[in-house]
Each structure stands twice: as C-alpha cells, then as structure tokens.
Design a protein around this motif. Structure first.
Motif, PDB file in Angstrom:
ATOM      1  N   LEU A  65       0.826  -1.204   0.000  1.00 17.21           N
ATOM      2  CA  LEU A  65       0.000   0.000   0.000  1.00 17.21           C
ATOM      3  C   LEU A  65       0.867   1.263   0.000  1.00 17.21           C
ATOM      4  CD1 LEU A  65      -2.992   0.896   0.103  1.00 17.21           C
ATOM      5  CD2 LEU A  65      -2.775   0.980   2.593  1.00 17.21           C
ATOM      6  N   PRO A  66       0.772   2.094  -1.043  1.00 18.81           N
ATOM      7  CA  PRO A  66       1.589   3.307  -1.118  1.00 18.81           C
ATOM      8  C   PRO A  66       0.942   4.475  -0.381  1.00 18.81           C
ATOM      9  CG  PRO A  66       0.347   3.068  -3.143  1.00 18.81           C
ATOM     10  CD  PRO A  66      -0.012   1.872  -2.274  1.00 18.81           C
ATOM     11  N   SER A  67       0.888   4.369   0.925  1.00 17.48           N
ATOM     12  CA  SER A  67       0.263   5.415   1.732  1.00 17.48           C
ATOM     13  C   SER A  67       0.904   5.420   3.109  1.00 17.48           C
ATOM     14  CB  SER A  67      -1.247   5.181   1.861  1.00 17.48           C
ATOM     15  OG  SER A  67      -1.502   4.102   2.744  1.00 17.48           O
ATOM     16  N   VAL A  68       0.447   6.334   3.957  1.00 19.36           N
ATOM     17  CA  VAL A  68       0.974   6.423   5.321  1.00 19.36           C
ATOM     18  C   VAL A  68       0.107   5.635   6.300  1.00 19.36           C
ATOM     19  CG1 VAL A  68       2.024   8.663   4.906  1.00 19.36           C
ATOM     20  CG2 VAL A  68      -0.325   8.550   5.776  1.00 19.36           C
ATOM     21  N   ASP A  69      -0.811   4.820   5.797  1.00 16.76           N
ATOM     22  CA  ASP A  69      -1.757   4.137   6.681  1.00 16.76           C
ATOM     23  C   ASP A  69      -1.071   3.228   7.691  1.00 16.76           C
ATOM     24  OD1 ASP A  69      -4.395   5.051   5.940  1.00 16.76           O
ATOM     25  OD2 ASP A  69      -4.058   4.091   4.012  1.00 16.76           O
TER      26      ASP A  69
END
Length: 209
Positions: free
Chosen positions: A111-115
């Motif tokens: 996942l390319p996010s800061v989650d």
C-alpha cells in the motif's frame, strides 16, 4: 435459525460480521445510542483507566453476543456503529492473529500510503503484536482521543484490505475459492475503513451520536 454459541463466542474471522441483534428496530436504535453514549461518558470519567481495561478485555471473558445485542444493528456512521466496528476488528484479530498478521504485512508492503504508520504496528508485526495493537487502539477509544482511535482503526483496515486484495490475486488461478473469500474480506475491511474515517470526522465536528 442462527447457530447458537456458548460464551465466550469465538467465531472464525471469516464470519466476524455475521451477528444479529434484537428484533425491534426502533428499540434497537434507542438502546444502541443511549448505551454507547452513556458507556463512553462513564468510562472517560474513570481516571484510573480500570473501566477502559475491563471493556477491552470484555469479549475475551463474555463473548461478543452482549455487545451485538446493543450495537450490531446501529447505522455504521454513528457512535454505537463505530464502537461495534472497533469490537469486530478486535474479535477478528484475536480469533485469527496469524492471518491478520499475514494480511497486514502484505498490505504494509503493497500500500503506497501512510496508513501503516498511522495504524502504528511494529515493522514487521507478528501476531502477538497485532493483538496488542488492536487492544491499544480500542483502549484509546475509551481513554484517549476518540477521533484518533477511529482513524488508527480505519488505517489498520485499509492496510489489511490491501493485503487481502493482493493475496486474492495470488490465489486466483490456483485456489479461486480462497481468492473469493479474500476479496470479500477486502471489501468488508474497505467499507469499515470508510465508516470509521467518517465517524472520526463526525466526532471532531461534535455530530457523532
């Protein structure tokens, strides 16, 4: 007729949202909102933290049925609906922490996010660490910033949903049944993420009830 379970209820994680409540919609709504508000207020007033600790451990001792009777039919973007989803996440992870860790780690990588950073799990996270994480998030809902707890839970759901989606792709050609189950799980987790994020926004605006 639904299968009857003895306490504590330990349903497999693949069926963690298939729980029914009472049969009077109007009464369900009234009880759900009243109990959620009263419970949150009372626990937050306990500066010792003991009430929050008891609520985090509640399902391990009593199962999920008592909570289901109160909150399972509440609209997703309400206070009881948000609390219900937090408990469902806790139940899913406690019931099958190894699968939860597998999904989380795959999602963290893909996942390319800061989650993953928002959710706050160690890198990489083992099953016991994920159990500790969801308990910490749930405790934070009762003791800390409720909106932050909801956002952390939403981020957790998005990471796991990503993991489930990518694993479903892996199994599509060899185990289509398993792939279908993972796709269903990914969709459910994505829906929870949306609901929890929306509930967080409503809480911050003072309109979550």
């Amino acid at each position: 007729m639904p299968e009857q379970h003895h306490r504590p209820v330990r349903r497999p994680s693949s069926a963690f949202d298939n729980i029914v409540g009472t049969h009077d919609p109007a009464e369900e709504t009234r009880v759900a909102h009243a109990t959620a508000s009263a419970l949150l207020t009372r626990v937050r007033a306990d500066e010792s933290g003991m009430s929050a600790d008891r609520l985090v451990a509640f399902t391990s001792e009593h199962g999920i049925d008592e909570i289901a009777e109160l909150w399972s039919k509440a609209a997703p973007r309400t206070l009881p609906g948000a609390l219900w989803r937090l408990y469902l996440l806790q139940l899913a992870i406690h019931s099958d922490s190894e699968t939860s860790a597998l999904l989380y780690e795959r999602g963290r990588v893909e996942l390319p996010s800061v989650d993953a950073a928002i959710a706050g799990a160690p890198v990489p996270a083992n099953p016991d660490e994920l159990v500790a994480l969801i308990d910490t998030i749930l405790r934070g809902a009762f003791r800390g910033d409720f909106a932050v707890a909801l956002e952390r839970a939403a981020a957790f759901c998005r990471v796991q949903a990503s993991g489930a989606t990518h694993l479903a792709d892996d199994y599509e050609s060899t185990e289509p049944g398993r792939a279908s189950d993972l796709t269903t799980r990914a969709f459910r987790l994505s829906s929870y993420a949306q609901d929890l994020s929306a509930a967080s926004t409503l809480w911050r605006s003072g309109t979550l009830s």
